[in-house]
Design a protein around this motif. Structure first.
Motif, PDB file in Angstrom:
ATOM      1  N   TYR A   1     -38.149   2.798 -17.984  1.00 22.55           N
ATOM      2  CA  TYR A   1     -38.784   3.264 -17.180  1.00 22.55           C
ATOM      3  C   TYR A   1     -38.881   5.185 -18.677  1.00 22.55           C
ATOM      4  O   TYR A   1     -37.936   5.370 -19.251  1.00 22.55           O
ATOM      5  CB  TYR A   1     -38.135   3.624 -15.881  1.00 22.55           C
ATOM      6  CG  TYR A   1     -38.568   2.687 -15.149  1.00 22.55           C
ATOM      7  CD1 TYR A   1     -40.266   2.789 -14.236  1.00 22.55           C
ATOM      8  CD2 TYR A   1     -37.980   2.508 -14.899  1.00 22.55           C
ATOM      9  CE1 TYR A   1     -40.362   1.818 -13.561  1.00 22.55           C
ATOM     10  CE2 TYR A   1     -37.962   0.968 -13.694  1.00 22.55           C
ATOM     11  CZ  TYR A   1     -39.516   1.192 -13.048  1.00 22.55           C
ATOM     12  OH  TYR A   1     -39.658   0.487 -11.949  1.00 22.55           O
ATOM     13  N   ARG A   2     -40.132   5.542 -18.539  1.00 26.90           N
ATOM     14  CA  ARG A   2     -40.469   7.234 -18.800  1.00 26.90           C
ATOM     15  C   ARG A   2     -39.210   7.735 -18.788  1.00 26.90           C
ATOM     16  O   ARG A   2     -39.240   8.808 -18.798  1.00 26.90           O
ATOM     17  CB  ARG A   2     -42.180   7.357 -19.246  1.00 26.90           C
ATOM     18  CG  ARG A   2     -42.521   6.497 -19.830  1.00 26.90           C
ATOM     19  CD  ARG A   2     -43.875   6.992 -19.845  1.00 26.90           C
ATOM     20  NE  ARG A   2     -43.936   8.164 -20.245  1.00 26.90           N
ATOM     21  CZ  ARG A   2     -44.865   9.272 -20.772  1.00 26.90           C
ATOM     22  NH1 ARG A   2     -45.916   9.109 -20.267  1.00 26.90           N
ATOM     23  NH2 ARG A   2     -44.763  10.768 -21.234  1.00 26.90           N
ATOM     24  N   GLY A   3     -39.411   7.563 -17.213  1.00 29.14           N
ATOM     25  CA  GLY A   3     -38.046   8.994 -16.082  1.00 29.14           C
ATOM     26  C   GLY A   3     -38.441   8.512 -14.924  1.00 29.14           C
ATOM     27  O   GLY A   3     -38.544   7.433 -14.796  1.00 29.14           O
ATOM     28  N   LEU A   4     -37.687   9.311 -13.795  1.00 29.77           N
ATOM     29  CA  LEU A   4     -37.983   9.751 -12.344  1.00 29.77           C
ATOM     30  C   LEU A   4     -39.168  10.259 -12.341  1.00 29.77           C
ATOM     31  O   LEU A   4     -40.122  11.336 -13.417  1.00 29.77           O
ATOM     32  CB  LEU A   4     -36.883  10.344 -12.141  1.00 29.77           C
ATOM     33  CG  LEU A   4     -35.059  10.065 -12.565  1.00 29.77           C
ATOM     34  CD1 LEU A   4     -34.698  10.372 -12.477  1.00 29.77           C
ATOM     35  CD2 LEU A   4     -35.146   8.366 -12.338  1.00 29.77           C
ATOM     36  N   TYR A   5     -39.342  10.275 -10.897  1.00 27.70           N
ATOM     37  CA  TYR A   5     -41.246  11.023 -10.042  1.00 27.70           C
ATOM     38  C   TYR A   5     -40.407  11.458  -9.168  1.00 27.70           C
ATOM     39  O   TYR A   5     -39.687  10.088  -8.104  1.00 27.70           O
ATOM     40  CB  TYR A   5     -41.813  10.846  -9.935  1.00 27.70           C
ATOM     41  CG  TYR A   5     -42.604   9.356  -9.872  1.00 27.70           C
ATOM     42  CD1 TYR A   5     -43.131  10.451  -8.375  1.00 27.70           C
ATOM     43  CD2 TYR A   5     -42.692   8.480  -9.940  1.00 27.70           C
ATOM     44  CE1 TYR A   5     -44.242   9.283  -8.097  1.00 27.70           C
ATOM     45  CE2 TYR A   5     -43.451   7.033  -9.264  1.00 27.70           C
ATOM     46  CZ  TYR A   5     -44.343   7.818  -8.359  1.00 27.70           C
ATOM     47  OH  TYR A   5     -45.466   7.689  -7.691  1.00 27.70           O
ATOM     48  N   THR A   6     -40.635  11.889  -8.394  1.00 26.74           N
ATOM     49  CA  THR A   6     -40.423  12.469  -6.361  1.00 26.74           C
ATOM     50  C   THR A   6     -40.995  13.041  -6.369  1.00 26.74           C
ATOM     51  O   THR A   6     -42.648  13.416  -6.711  1.00 26.74           O
ATOM     52  CB  THR A   6     -38.841  12.714  -6.347  1.00 26.74           C
ATOM     53  OG1 THR A   6     -38.640  12.647  -4.744  1.00 26.74           O
ATOM     54  CG2 THR A   6     -38.456  13.843  -6.469  1.00 26.74           C
ATOM     55  N   ILE A   7     -41.150  13.702  -4.900  1.00 28.19           N
ATOM     56  CA  ILE A   7     -42.133  14.440  -4.108  1.00 28.19           C
ATOM     57  C   ILE A   7     -41.112  15.225  -3.076  1.00 28.19           C
ATOM     58  O   ILE A   7     -40.721  15.046  -2.770  1.00 28.19           O
ATOM     59  CB  ILE A   7     -42.923  13.220  -3.197  1.00 28.19           C
ATOM     60  CG1 ILE A   7     -43.928  12.856  -4.090  1.00 28.19           C
ATOM     61  CG2 ILE A   7     -44.564  14.368  -1.948  1.00 28.19           C
ATOM     62  CD1 ILE A   7     -45.110  11.387  -3.547  1.00 28.19           C
ATOM     63  N   GLY A   8     -41.681  16.584  -3.020  1.00 27.52           N
ATOM     64  CA  GLY A   8     -41.367  17.145  -2.200  1.00 27.52           C
ATOM     65  C   GLY A   8     -42.261  18.551  -1.636  1.00 27.52           C
ATOM     66  O   GLY A   8     -43.115  18.569  -1.401  1.00 27.52           O
ATOM     67  N   GLN A   9     -41.578  18.782   0.213  1.00 25.64           N
ATOM     68  CA  GLN A   9     -42.923  19.039   0.174  1.00 25.64           C
ATOM     69  C   GLN A   9     -42.810  20.722   0.375  1.00 25.64           C
ATOM     70  O   GLN A   9     -41.793  21.333   0.109  1.00 25.64           O
ATOM     71  CB  GLN A   9     -42.500  18.897   2.130  1.00 25.64           C
ATOM     72  CG  GLN A   9     -42.271  17.358   2.651  1.00 25.64           C
ATOM     73  CD  GLN A   9     -42.414  17.424   4.269  1.00 25.64           C
ATOM     74  OE1 GLN A   9     -41.476  17.777   4.486  1.00 25.64           O
ATOM     75  NE2 GLN A   9     -43.458  16.238   4.658  1.00 25.64           N
ATOM     76  N   ASP A  10     -43.334  21.291   0.087  1.00 26.01           N
ATOM     77  CA  ASP A  10     -43.608  22.604  -0.205  1.00 26.01           C
ATOM     78  C   ASP A  10     -42.835  23.443  -0.001  1.00 26.01           C
ATOM     79  O   ASP A  10     -42.706  24.372  -0.002  1.00 26.01           O
ATOM     80  CB  ASP A  10     -45.495  22.722  -0.727  1.00 26.01           C
ATOM     81  CG  ASP A  10     -45.738  23.405   0.632  1.00 26.01           C
ATOM     82  OD1 ASP A  10     -45.850  22.630   1.339  1.00 26.01           O
ATOM     83  OD2 ASP A  10     -46.808  23.368   0.309  1.00 26.01           O
ATOM     84  N   ASN A  11     -42.542  23.501   1.713  1.00 28.16           N
ATOM     85  CA  ASN A  11     -42.095  24.306   3.223  1.00 28.16           C
ATOM     86  C   ASN A  11     -40.920  24.685   2.781  1.00 28.16           C
ATOM     87  O   ASN A  11     -39.562  24.423   3.411  1.00 28.16           O
ATOM     88  CB  ASN A  11     -42.404  24.670   4.700  1.00 28.16           C
ATOM     89  CG  ASN A  11     -42.382  23.013   4.505  1.00 28.16           C
ATOM     90  OD1 ASN A  11     -42.019  22.131   4.026  1.00 28.16           O
ATOM     91  ND2 ASN A  11     -42.172  22.991   6.053  1.00 28.16           N
ATOM     92  N   ASN A  12     -39.831  22.561   1.829  1.00 37.83           N
ATOM     93  CA  ASN A  12     -38.727  22.199   1.717  1.00 37.83           C
ATOM     94  C   ASN A  12     -38.480  23.697   0.637  1.00 37.83           C
ATOM     95  O   ASN A  12     -37.762  22.540  -0.206  1.00 37.83           O
ATOM     96  CB  ASN A  12     -38.565  21.077   2.140  1.00 37.83           C
ATOM     97  CG  ASN A  12     -37.142  20.545   1.979  1.00 37.83           C
ATOM     98  OD1 ASN A  12     -36.123  21.969   1.157  1.00 37.83           O
ATOM     99  ND2 ASN A  12     -36.951  19.077   1.969  1.00 37.83           N
ATOM    100  N   LEU A  13     -38.208  24.812   0.340  1.00 41.76           N
ATOM    101  CA  LEU A  13     -38.047  25.549  -0.859  1.00 41.76           C
ATOM    102  C   LEU A  13     -36.780  24.852  -1.747  1.00 41.76           C
ATOM    103  O   LEU A  13     -36.389  25.143  -2.788  1.00 41.76           O
ATOM    104  CB  LEU A  13     -37.764  26.774  -0.491  1.00 41.76           C
ATOM    105  CG  LEU A  13     -37.916  27.788  -1.501  1.00 41.76           C
ATOM    106  CD1 LEU A  13     -38.416  27.333  -3.148  1.00 41.76           C
ATOM    107  CD2 LEU A  13     -37.742  28.801  -1.253  1.00 41.76           C
ATOM    108  N   GLY A  14     -35.548  24.400  -0.719  1.00 37.25           N
ATOM    109  CA  GLY A  14     -34.397  23.876  -0.454  1.00 37.25           C
ATOM    110  C   GLY A  14     -34.121  22.647  -1.662  1.00 37.25           C
ATOM    111  O   GLY A  14     -33.239  22.814  -3.057  1.00 37.25           O
ATOM    112  N   ALA A  15     -35.243  21.725  -1.165  1.00 40.19           N
ATOM    113  CA  ALA A  15     -35.536  20.510  -2.070  1.00 40.19           C
ATOM    114  C   ALA A  15     -36.441  20.521  -3.740  1.00 40.19           C
ATOM    115  O   ALA A  15     -35.859  20.490  -4.752  1.00 40.19           O
ATOM    116  CB  ALA A  15     -36.004  19.103  -1.356  1.00 40.19           C
ATOM    117  N   CYS A  16     -36.721  21.609  -3.167  1.00 38.48           N
ATOM    118  CA  CYS A  16     -38.392  21.947  -4.328  1.00 38.48           C
ATOM    119  C   CYS A  16     -37.172  22.321  -5.660  1.00 38.48           C
ATOM    120  O   CYS A  16     -37.853  22.120  -6.226  1.00 38.48           O
ATOM    121  CB  CYS A  16     -39.473  22.458  -3.867  1.00 38.48           C
ATOM    122  SG  CYS A  16     -40.402  21.243  -3.208  1.00 38.48           S
TER     123      CYS A  16
END
Length: 180
Positions: free
Chosen positions: A127-142
């Motif tokens: 793979y070229r790398g990783l990707y994921t999704i974070g909810q914009d209101n979850n500042l800790g995760a983002c």
């Protein structure tokens, strides 16, 4: 005790049902795109609006998911204290489908170890790398993804329209192999 990250095989399938635990909603990441580059600002909530949130438990099925997913667990002794589920994907990026760490073990860099394991899986699988999704209101995760070297690569502002989560957006985060 040392944390060891290893693949979760069939004999430990119950470990993929690590319960979700509360996390703090204390701000929002606001993504900006100028036509060429992504940037972001962060906005903190006033203290009286800070609150905890917990996602419903997923009750993952090992057999149903095993063909498309790789399960990585973070172990303290024999106890699973962290989970990353990586999903094979068509777009040449290994998708981080889920990432969680027991609340009592947060702050010990367990999430970073699970991301490092994903980087290695991405390399091993071409793979070229990783990707994921974070909810914009979850500042800790983002903020965690940014600290791990991910970059913003997209924004979905419509995903929650008409749902109980209306008003949120998903930020897509990418981590290229050459940047890991």
């Amino acid at each position: 005790m040392e944390i060891i990250v290893r693949r979760i095989e069939k004999d430990r399938e119950a470990d993929i049902r690590l319960p979700n635990e509360p996390f703090s909603i204390y701000g929002r990441m606001i993504a900006h795109y100028d036509g060429e580059n992504w940037s972001f600002d962060t906005v903190r909530l006033p203290q009286e609006q800070v609150h905890d949130m917990v996602f419903p438990d997923e009750n993952y099925d090992y057999d149903a998911m095993a063909e498309d997913c790789i399960f990585m667990g973070a172990y303290e002794g024999e106890q699973c204290v962290g989970l990353a589920i990586y999903q094979h994907n068509w777009n040449k990026y290994l998708y981080l489908y889920d990432l969680k760490v027991n609340a009592a073990c947060r702050g010990q860099r367990i999430g970073e170890k699970l991301i490092a394991a994903g980087r290695e899986l991405a390399r091993e699988n071409g793979y070229r790398g990783l990707y994921t999704i974070g909810q914009d209101n979850n500042l800790g995760a983002c903020s965690f993804y940014i600290r791990c070297g991910f970059e913003i690569g997209g924004l979905n502002t419509r995903v929650y329209q008409g749902t109980s989560q209306e008003g949120k957006s998903d930020i897509l985060f990418y981590l290229e192999n050459d940047r890991v």
